[in-house]
Enzyme design. Structure first.
Site, PDB file in Angstrom:
ATOM      1  N   SER A 234       0.817  -1.220   0.000  1.00  0.00           N
ATOM      2  CA  SER A 234       0.000   0.000   0.000  1.00  0.00           C
ATOM      3  C   SER A 234       0.846   1.263   0.000  1.00  0.00           C
ATOM      4  CB  SER A 234      -0.933  -0.001   1.222  1.00  0.00           C
ATOM      5  OG  SER A 234      -1.828  -1.082   1.160  1.00  0.00           O
ATOM      6  N   HIS A 296       0.089   3.497   4.529  1.00  0.00           N
ATOM      7  CA  HIS A 296      -0.804   4.183   3.591  1.00  0.00           C
ATOM      8  C   HIS A 296      -0.554   5.692   3.622  1.00  0.00           C
ATOM      9  CE1 HIS A 296      -2.733   0.383   4.681  1.00  0.00           C
ATOM     10  NE2 HIS A 296      -3.456   0.452   3.574  1.00  0.00           N
TER      11      HIS A 296
END
Length: 341
Positions: A234, A296
């Site tokens: 991610s 993220h």
């Protein structure tokens, strides 16, 4: 003969007559760019070095300045109006309008695009992630929430702040995933956004941006969430997505660009929300903390800062730009701080 004083410049009219009389086989797009450059300088003349750069498909910042100054009115929808294109050329045209916000950049990319080298980096990363997931899924007989299996977290690929001495884990965690949902989300974005970005900007820039997001993710977790492991690509995916959305928003030709932006933000936010939920309120009892979500956020920051500079400098040398060196120094400072921390 045309430049007896060896100044390196000749008039636009002289150059136009030269092209016409000798029937030089120059691309129409390159001729338009050369005229734009000539109208962008004070003398309104064609520069020999800029002609050489154009013929050798080399871009320079002076061309960007000429277009930015508004001294060249570009024909609109040149590529969209072009007919008789094959399937691959139509795909290249779609990529040009999807990735590049400037019309002249699109034309440049469309006319000088070559199939070699192909965009192999993002395809290879995605294929490796799928193979690793299938191997662990078959071995553990578990395809959802694999991180709840104790053997999965013992993998030498998973990053954990407690194993910082094993330096390869700072990158190899990108091949591991929580389950089908996370793998599918990352693989879809890597193929839909990463592959077109690599086609336009090349393997070096996109691989550097992707790996910078991955490395920033693991180092951020080692600082902010020191008890949690980390899996999934991610960090790199969010670096690509945030850079692409920030760079291409103003130039999107899609009539539903606001809807696309909202959908992208909703999907990314829901994926982050799910990661936060799994981290702090896991649905099943586990032997230890669940994977962190900080990668993220770190990837998004890398994309908006460093990635935005990389994508805006399409076909221009990064080493000649002061802003690039400032961002690179900032990223290097962060790496040193995180390592020593």
């Amino acid at each position: 003969q045309l430049d007896p004083e060896n100044t390196g410049f000749i008039g636009v009219e002289t150059f136009a007559s030269l092209v016409h009389s000798h029937e030089l086989p120059l691309d129409p797009a390159k001729l338009d760019m050369l005229v734009a450059l000539a109208q962008g300088n004070d003398e309104g003349q064609v520069c020999y070095q800029e002609l050489v750069d154009l013929i050798s498909s080399k871009r320079s910042s002076s061309f960007k300045r000429a277009i930015a100054n508004g001294q060249r009115a570009l024909p609109r929808d040149v590529l969209l109006d072009e007919t008789g294109l094959g399937f691959y050329k139509r795909f290249v045209r779609y990529v040009a309008y999807e990735i590049l916000p400037c019309e002249m950049d699109r034309r440049w990319y469309f006319y000088q695009h070559r199939t070699c080298p192909p965009p192999v980096f993002m395809a290879a990363v995605t294929l490796t992630q799928i193979i690793v997931f299938l191997c662990y899924g078959a071995r553990l007989n578990k395809w959802v929430l694999q991180t709840y299996h104790p053997e999965y977290m013992k993998s030498p690929l998973v990053y954990h702040p407690g194993h910082r001495a094993r330096a390869w884990r700072f990158l190899t965690y990108m091949f591991m995933h929580v389950g089908l949902e996370q793998l599918g989300f990352n693989a879809l974005l890597q193929l839909m956004i990463g592959v077109p970005l690599e086609m336009v900007h090349g393997i070096l820039r996109i691989s550097f941006l992707y790996l910078a997001g991955v490395l920033a993710g693991s180092l951020t977790v080692s600082i902010t969430d020191m008890r949690a492991p980390l899996v999934g690509g991610s960090g790199g995916v969010y670096a690509l997505c945030s850079a692409h959305l920030a760079n291409n928003w103003a130039g999107m030709r899609c009539p539903y660009k606001l809807l696309r932006m909202v959908l992208a933000l909703v999907c990314m936010s829901s994926e982050v929300g799910r990661a936060v939920w799994l981290r702090f309120s896991p649905p099943l009892p586990a032997s230890g903390p669940q994977p962190s979500f900080m990668a993220h956020l770190a990837g998004a920051i890398v994309g908006i800062s460093m990635g935005l500079t990389i994508l805006r400098s399409y076909e221009e040398s990064l080493q000649d730009q002061c802003g690039w060196w400032v961002l690179l120094l900032s990223y290097g400072t962060f790496l040193l701080f995180a390592v020593f921390w």
